[in-house]
Design a protein around this motif. Structure first.
Motif, PDB file in Angstrom:
ATOM      1  N   PRO A 200       1.094  -0.659  -0.120  1.00  0.00           N
ATOM      2  CA  PRO A 200      -0.072  -0.244  -0.309  1.00  0.00           C
ATOM      3  C   PRO A 200       0.886   0.841   0.040  1.00  0.00           C
ATOM      4  N   LYS A 201       0.139   1.989  -1.168  1.00  0.00           N
ATOM      5  CA  LYS A 201       1.162   3.265  -0.500  1.00  0.00           C
ATOM      6  C   LYS A 201      -0.318   4.699   0.086  1.00  0.00           C
ATOM      7  N   GLY A 202       0.110   5.170   0.265  1.00  0.00           N
ATOM      8  CA  GLY A 202      -0.365   7.032   1.138  1.00  0.00           C
ATOM      9  C   GLY A 202      -0.699   8.190   0.028  1.00  0.00           C
ATOM     10  N   VAL A 203      -2.205   7.561  -0.237  1.00  0.00           N
ATOM     11  CA  VAL A 203      -2.158   8.455  -0.789  1.00  0.00           C
ATOM     12  C   VAL A 203      -3.050   9.803  -0.600  1.00  0.00           C
ATOM     13  N   ILE A 204      -2.482  11.417  -0.777  1.00  0.00           N
ATOM     14  CA  ILE A 204      -3.182  12.646  -0.356  1.00  0.00           C
ATOM     15  C   ILE A 204      -3.909  13.294  -1.144  1.00  0.00           C
ATOM     16  N   PHE A 205      -5.278  13.375   0.145  1.00  0.00           N
ATOM     17  CA  PHE A 205      -6.457  13.938  -0.591  1.00  0.00           C
ATOM     18  C   PHE A 205      -6.243  15.418   0.027  1.00  0.00           C
ATOM     19  N   SER A 206      -6.539  16.064  -1.255  1.00  0.00           N
ATOM     20  CA  SER A 206      -6.667  17.722  -0.797  1.00  0.00           C
ATOM     21  C   SER A 206      -8.442  18.547  -0.683  1.00  0.00           C
ATOM     22  N   HIS A 207      -8.491  19.260   0.437  1.00  0.00           N
ATOM     23  CA  HIS A 207      -9.194  19.777   1.098  1.00  0.00           C
ATOM     24  C   HIS A 207     -10.907  20.047  -0.967  1.00  0.00           C
ATOM     25  N   ARG A 208      -9.451  20.533  -1.741  1.00  0.00           N
ATOM     26  CA  ARG A 208      -9.719  21.509  -2.274  1.00  0.00           C
ATOM     27  C   ARG A 208     -11.018  20.156  -3.712  1.00  0.00           C
ATOM     28  N   GLY A 209      -9.906  19.036  -3.654  1.00  0.00           N
ATOM     29  CA  GLY A 209     -10.492  17.642  -4.451  1.00  0.00           C
ATOM     30  C   GLY A 209     -11.443  16.735  -3.538  1.00  0.00           C
ATOM     31  N   ALA A 210     -11.417  16.584  -2.143  1.00  0.00           N
ATOM     32  CA  ALA A 210     -12.994  16.587  -1.270  1.00  0.00           C
ATOM     33  C   ALA A 210     -13.910  17.224  -2.354  1.00  0.00           C
ATOM     34  N   TYR A 211     -13.702  18.486  -1.626  1.00  0.00           N
ATOM     35  CA  TYR A 211     -14.522  19.530  -1.831  1.00  0.00           C
ATOM     36  C   TYR A 211     -15.556  19.339  -3.549  1.00  0.00           C
ATOM     37  N   LEU A 212     -14.327  19.110  -4.500  1.00  0.00           N
ATOM     38  CA  LEU A 212     -15.093  18.644  -5.672  1.00  0.00           C
ATOM     39  C   LEU A 212     -15.400  17.290  -6.643  1.00  0.00           C
ATOM     40  N   ASN A 213     -14.955  16.489  -5.785  1.00  0.00           N
ATOM     41  CA  ASN A 213     -15.514  15.327  -5.796  1.00  0.00           C
ATOM     42  C   ASN A 213     -17.189  14.725  -5.005  1.00  0.00           C
ATOM     43  N   ALA A 214     -16.595  15.431  -3.679  1.00  0.00           N
ATOM     44  CA  ALA A 214     -18.287  15.255  -2.988  1.00  0.00           C
ATOM     45  C   ALA A 214     -19.745  15.205  -3.811  1.00  0.00           C
TER      46      ALA A 214
END
Length: 557
Positions: A200-214
């Motif tokens: 496994p690799k640690g994938v970093i999500f951003s506030h911006r990406g989470a907002y848009l993907n939500a």
């Protein structure tokens, strides 16, 4: 260049963050149900209050901006609250796979430098084992916070010195001001990949990406305001495909589910008038093969989003016959979960059933949160022709692609080589612009120079009336290089022979694509329903070595 007279200030620019969804819903939907779990009920006003106190309490524990807070928990109310409470404290949420053993949890805690780990009571032994292993290499152990069964306090925790979830919330202040990001590309969560690979690799999500993907997942699920969502997708997996935040945006009701079974699915749909749910193809398989005595009538058509491996057309047909409207999405942890959707076209309604099934199993087109999706030659970076035949690597570009891999700059640079995110998946592009996944680049079977799509072969095997589950990998072969080896689980009460499965495939596919070997057994799965093909490849490799050894013995005789 900015036009004369324009400025950027707090009046017209605020960093995007899904925290704002919760704040709005606490006003608009304040008395509507936000979370349901057994007899436990919370409104949106209460959920904001609980998340604010949680954020305050986490901050009181000395957690600073950018620190990692881990959680090991199934889909229960605390897991939902942590999706807001941790980011509101300024920390980064790291949701761990509930199927990990103590060794893997200790590795991930060390790699992430987690300061706190919230643990469901059923998984306490796993976390304690992980901390025991971690203590052998470091003195900086994360603080353990126990999550008891929701609504039930554990009186033994005080004497044992373990901090309990509700006790922690009680320390929090309601007037705590959420620590929203100063830069919307700041990390909101850390997700360790749990696919078919073993590293496994640690994938970093951003506030911006989470907002848009939500918001994108809300749109591709066709969610109107106040949906009722049944949690079958693990919230630890890509943050539940970003839907913990998406449901908040629409003021919906989160129906939490600790254990996903056919009975619990039907019971909750019936009791709470569920409008939407989601799950990997294994969940769909569980539903269509459920015994008649657990099934209950739906309040209306029920939308279900599926992802992961492409669901076989036969599974899609049976789901729709039962009253589900299936939306097929595709993505990776690196794209925050769902990245494409097979948008249905009205002109397809009149096509034959088999054709419709094949169309619906496509991965489709990119959603509104992305900027581009293409199938490219990974060496030249040229787009493959839209002929539905020429294979290339599926690549993404846009705002809902990860920031990168934690502490692994080399892997991040490799993934973004050429200015696109390289998925590692092989696919084709159809004349209408829709893409179709053919295989993982490492799973494509090359037999005698011919490329064989394991996904295509699995779809045919799945259509056999006796088959419950199937996976295909390459088995080493001295002459062909490798040949297709099918691992098959039969439905309870059904039977089929190896030759019957082979003949069934040969009648429906070119002979070279049919499996040369069929093994009947349970398939190893990740907690998100993906088949662990690397495990099956090892088995097939061992079988190939054994076959070669037997041939050598025969030749010597």
């Amino acid at each position: 260049m900015a036009m004369e007279g324009t400025i950027r200030c707090s009046a017209n620019y605020v960093p995007l963050t899904p925290i704002s969804f919760l704040e709005r819903s606490a006003i608009v939907y304040r008395d509507n149900l936000s979370v349901v779990y057994g007899d436990v009920r919370y409104t949106w006003k209460q959920t904001l209050q609980r998340c604010t106190k949680l954020a305050s309490a986490i901050a009181q524990l000395g957690v600073s901006r950018g620190d990692v807070v881990a959680v090991l928990s199934p889909n229960i109310p605390a897991m939902y609250e942590l999706h807001f409470g941790v980011p509101m404290s300024g920390a980064v949420l790291c949701t761990l796979n509930t199927r990990h053993d103590s060794r893997m949890v200790s590795v991930l805690l060390k790699h992430s430098d987690a300061k706190i780990i919230f643990v469901d009571y059923q998984l306490l032994h796993i976390a304690q084992g992980a901390l025991g292993l971690l203590s052998k290499t470091t003195s900086k152990l994360p603080l353990l916070v126990l999550i008891p069964e929701c609504g039930i306090s554990n009186n033994n925790t005080s004497s044992s010195g373990i901090l309990e979830y509700e006790q922690l919330l009680a320390r929090g202040n309601l007037d705590f001001e959420a620590r929203k990001p100063t830069d919307e590309t700041d990390p909101i969560s850390l997700n360790y990949t749990s696919g078919t690979t073993s590293s496994p690799k640690g994938v970093i999500f951003s506030h911006r990406g989470a907002y848009l993907n939500a918001l994108s997942t809300v749109l591709l699920n066709d969610m109107k305001s106040m949906p009722v969502y049944l949690w079958c997708v693990p919230m630890f997996h890509c943050n539940g495909w970003c839907l913990p935040w998406g449901i908040a945006a629409q003021g919906g009701t989160n129906v939490c589910l600790r254990n996903v079974t056919a009975k619990s699915i039907f019971d909750n749909i019936y009791e709470h008038k569920v409008t939407h749910t989601g799950g990997a193809p294994t969940v769909l398989n569980m539903i269509i093969n459920s015994p008649p005595d657990v099934r209950k009538p739906f309040p209306g058509k029920l939308a279900v989003m599926t992802g992961g491996a492409p669901p076989p057309p036969e599974v899609l047909f049976k789901m729709e016959e039962m009253g589900f409207i299936v939306t097929h999405s595709y993505g990776l942890t690196e794209t925050y979960g769902p990245a494409t959707v097979c948008t249905w076209k009205p002109e397809w309604d009149t096509l034959p059933r088999d054709t419709q099934g094949k169309l619906k199993a496509r991965q489709g087109v990119y959603h509104l949160g992305l900027d581009e999706l293409d199938v490219k030659d990974p060496v030249t970076m040229k787009s493959v022709p839209a002929d539905a035949k020429t294979m290339g690597e599926i690549m993404f570009r846009g705002n809902t692609v990860m920031n990168g891999y934690l502490k692994n700059l080399e892997a991040t640079q490799e993934a973004f080589k050429g200015g696109w995110f390289r998925s590692g998946d092989l696919g084709v592009k159809h004349p209408d612009g829709y893409i179709e996944l053919k295989d993982r680049s490492k799973d494509i079977i090359i037999s005698g120079g011919e490329n064989i799509s394991s996904i295509e072969l699995e779809g045919v095997i799945f259509s056999h009336p006796a088959v419950f589950d199937a996976a295909v990998v390459g088995r080493p072969d001295d002459f062909w290089g490798e040949t297709p080896c099918a691992f098959v689980k039969l439905k309870e009460g059904f039977s089929a022979s190896e030759q019957e499965i082979i003949d069934f495939c040969q009648k429906r596919l070119p002979r070279y694509m049919a499996p040369k070997t069929v093994v009947f057994q349970d398939l190893p799965k990740t907690s998100t329903g993906k088949t662990q093909k690397y495990v099956l490849k090892e088995q097939a490799k061992a079988m190939g070595c054994l076959s070669k050894k037997n041939k050598n013995i025969t030749s010597r005789l």
